[in-house]
Scaffold this active site. Structure first.
Site, PDB file in Angstrom:
ATOM      1  CD  GLU A 190     -11.132  -9.708   9.588  1.00 19.55           C
ATOM      2  OE1 GLU A 190     -10.225 -10.417   9.105  1.00 19.55           O
ATOM      3  OE2 GLU A 190     -11.182  -9.383  10.791  1.00 19.55           O
TER       4      GLU A 190
ATOM      5  CD  GLU B 297       4.141   1.411  -3.963  1.00 22.70           C
ATOM      6  OE1 GLU B 297       3.563   0.464  -4.508  1.00 22.70           O
ATOM      7  OE2 GLU B 297       3.805   2.601  -4.155  1.00 22.70           O
TER       8      GLU B 297
ATOM      9  CG  HIS C 275      -1.849   1.152   1.227  1.00 25.42           C
ATOM     10  ND1 HIS C 275      -2.980   1.189   0.427  1.00 25.42           N
ATOM     11  CD2 HIS C 275      -1.796   2.336   1.871  1.00 25.42           C
ATOM     12  CE1 HIS C 275      -3.586   2.347   0.604  1.00 25.42           C
ATOM     13  NE2 HIS C 275      -2.893   3.061   1.469  1.00 25.42           N
TER      14      HIS C 275
HETATM   15  C1  GAR Z   1       1.100   0.955  -6.364  1.00 25.65           C
HETATM   16  O1  GAR Z   1       1.477   2.230  -5.935  1.00 25.65           O
HETATM   17  C2  GAR Z   1       0.451   0.180  -5.232  1.00 25.65           C
HETATM   18  O2  GAR Z   1       1.037   0.409  -3.983  1.00 25.65           O
HETATM   19  C3  GAR Z   1      -0.949   0.727  -5.268  1.00 25.65           C
HETATM   20  O3  GAR Z   1      -1.246   0.872  -6.644  1.00 25.65           O
HETATM   21  C4  GAR Z   1      -0.039   1.040  -7.397  1.00 25.65           C
HETATM   22  C5  GAR Z   1       0.045  -0.044  -8.429  1.00 25.65           C
HETATM   23  O4  GAR Z   1       1.125   0.124  -9.301  1.00 25.65           O
HETATM   24  N1  GAR Z   1      -1.855  -0.137  -4.591  1.00 25.65           N
HETATM   25  C6  GAR Z   1      -2.897   0.284  -3.884  1.00 25.65           C
HETATM   26  O5  GAR Z   1      -3.211   1.453  -3.797  1.00 25.65           O
HETATM   27  C7  GAR Z   1      -3.691  -0.803  -3.180  1.00 25.65           C
HETATM   28  N2  GAR Z   1      -4.549  -0.235  -2.182  1.00 25.65           N
HETATM   29  P1  GAR Z   1       1.725  -1.066 -10.161  1.00 25.65           P
HETATM   30  O6  GAR Z   1       0.573  -1.729 -10.926  1.00 25.65           O
HETATM   31  O7  GAR Z   1       2.684  -0.390 -11.101  1.00 25.65           O
HETATM   32  O8  GAR Z   1       2.413  -2.026  -9.240  1.00 25.65           O
END
Ligand code: GAR
Length: 194
Positions: A144, A177, A106
């Site tokens: 959950e 990330e 996240h």
């Molecule tokens: C990423 O920043 C991930 O952390 C976020 O969406 C993006 C996906 O990028 N996820 C969320 O917000 C989940 N709640 P990617 O498809 O290039 O990995």
């Protein structure tokens, strides 16, 4: 040596999937192997990344998504599920069958800017609107409660003057990330094998 079999669930660009695939090549992820990539969006570029890496892909959509997913995971003997930019909330019925076996990345320091409705660029828009000076990313187990499971790893990233949601998103991905997710995948894969 046995490796934990990993399924990665995606919906979009798949840069986090790419970080995991690269981590297998570079030796950061050695205890687990990505054997399946599932998308709920047929147009997700993540699918092309998986195909390029020679990993099996599947597109599952609509109401029967979870039933079809359950079947596929069982058939492939999956040990661990990683949500990498997966934009659909899994039911309690599903998550309770995989305790400490589903990871999510996240793009904020949970408990800030998380939960239902906080995903993708939206998270960075809210962080900038609130004026925080530090944000980051979190890898956590999925239960959950959306973004409510146990935190595994977190990393802080500075917000800089002139940031746009896009600039901030890119910095959080690069500095947090793409580093944290492979590390967490290795950590949990090791645990799965014990
Ligand atoms: C990423 O920043 C991930 O952390 C976020 O969406 C993006 C996906 O990028 N996820 C969320 O917000 C989940 N709640 P990617 O498809 O290039 O990995």
């Amino acid at each position: 040596m046995r490796k934990a079999k990993i399924a990665v669930l995606v919906s979009g660009g798949g840069t986090n999937l790419q970080a995991l695939l690269d981590a297998e090549q570079s030796g950061v992820l050695t205890s687990g192997e990505i054997v399946l990539v599932v998308s709920n969006n047929a147009k997700a570029y993540a699918l092309q990344r998986a195909e390029k890496a020679g990993v099996e892909t599947a597109v599952l959509t609509g109401k029967g998504f979870e039933d079809a997913l359950r079947q596929l995971l069982a058939e492939r003997g999956i040990d661990l599920i990683i949500l990498a930019g997966f934009m659909r909330i899994l039911s309690e019925d599903f998550t309770s069958a995989w305790p400490n076996r589903i990871l999510n990345v996240h793009p904020s320091l949970i408990p800030a800017f998380c939960g239902k409705g906080y995903y993708g660029l939206r998270v960075h828009e809210e962080a900038l609107a609130r004026g925080v000076k530090v944000t980051g990313a979190t890898v956590h187990f999925v239960n959950e409660i959306p973004d409510g499971g146990e935190i595994i790893l977190q990393k802080a990233v500075d917000v800089l003057p002139g940031d746009t949601p896009e600039l901030l998103q890119k910095r959080v991905m690069e500095q947090a990330e793409w580093i944290l997710l492979p590390q967490a995948a290795e950590l949990v894969s090791k645990g799965v094998l014990k």
